[in-house]
Enzyme design. Structure first.
Site, PDB file in Angstrom:
ATOM      1  N   PRO A   1       0.777  -1.250   0.000  1.00  0.00           N
ATOM      2  CA  PRO A   1       0.000   0.000   0.000  1.00  0.00           C
ATOM      3  C   PRO A   1       0.807   1.297   0.000  1.00  0.00           C
ATOM      4  CG  PRO A   1       0.006  -0.948   2.180  1.00  0.00           C
ATOM      5  CD  PRO A   1       0.721  -1.933   1.288  1.00  0.00           C
ATOM      6  N   CYS A   2       1.474   1.578  -1.094  1.00  0.00           N
ATOM      7  CA  CYS A   2       2.248   2.810  -1.205  1.00  0.00           C
ATOM      8  C   CYS A   2       1.360   4.050  -1.197  1.00  0.00           C
ATOM      9  CB  CYS A   2       3.138   2.775  -2.443  1.00  0.00           C
ATOM     10  SG  CYS A   2       2.296   2.391  -3.985  1.00  0.00           S
ATOM     11  N   HIS A   3       0.067   3.870  -1.460  1.00  0.00           N
ATOM     12  CA  HIS A   3      -0.853   5.020  -1.429  1.00  0.00           C
ATOM     13  C   HIS A   3      -1.032   5.551  -0.013  1.00  0.00           C
ATOM     14  CE1 HIS A   3      -3.427   1.492  -0.706  1.00  0.00           C
ATOM     15  NE2 HIS A   3      -4.216   2.307  -0.023  1.00  0.00           N
TER      16      HIS A   3
END
Length: 159
Positions: A126-128
């Site tokens: 989950p880089c967001h």
């Protein structure tokens, strides 16, 4: 092998290599970037399971993923990506916080950002969920509109 699924943030191409997810790509897809993808295989069990779990995520019925992953990157990138998986659903962390978790000073924030931007398996890794130190949305490989949509989806699911 690969397949394409529809999502609230546009078509996503799921890529499998040797029985593990190696990439999730946003459209427009780049077919000539040198990444191995192989043939389209919509019925692949790994791709079908990834598609199912992503559909559950977008329907707000899944908060984490249970998929075999094989992101390709440098040792530093892989260390950063391992930290991203530790950011809980609906939570965020700053680049500086990720650097600190890796035992680095805030000066490493930029290097964390570069590794974050190179994440080949967004959403699942989950880089967001990584934001600026002042709480603002910062760059996202899929575009800030997609990042905001993903963060809002997770916030909405919590309430």
């Amino acid at each position: 092998m690969w397949t394409v699924i529809e999502s609230p943030i546009g078509p996503l191409r799921l890529v499998e290599q040797d029985g593990a997810i190696s990439a999730i790509e946003f459209s427009p897809f780049r077919d000539h970037d040198g990444r191995p993808r192989g043939e389209r295989a919509d019925a692949s069990p790994v791709l079908a399971e990834a598609a199912r779990q992503l559909a559950e995520y977008f329907a707000k019925r899944r908060t984490d993923f249970d998929l075999p992953l094989a992101p390709v990157g440098t040792p530093w990138q892989r260390q950063v990506w391992e930290q991203l998986v530790g950011i809980e659903y609906g939570e965020t962390a700053s680049y500086g916080q990720i650097a600190a978790r890796l035992g680095k000073t805030n000066a490493a924030s930029r290097a964390v950002g570069v590794a974050n931007g190179a994440n080949p398996i967004p959403i699942v890794i989950p880089c967001h969920r990584v934001i600026g130190a002042n709480g603002t949305l910062t760059g996202y490989a899929g575009g800030l509109d997609r990042k905001q949509t993903l963060l809002e989806l997770e916030q909405d699911a919590l309430f």
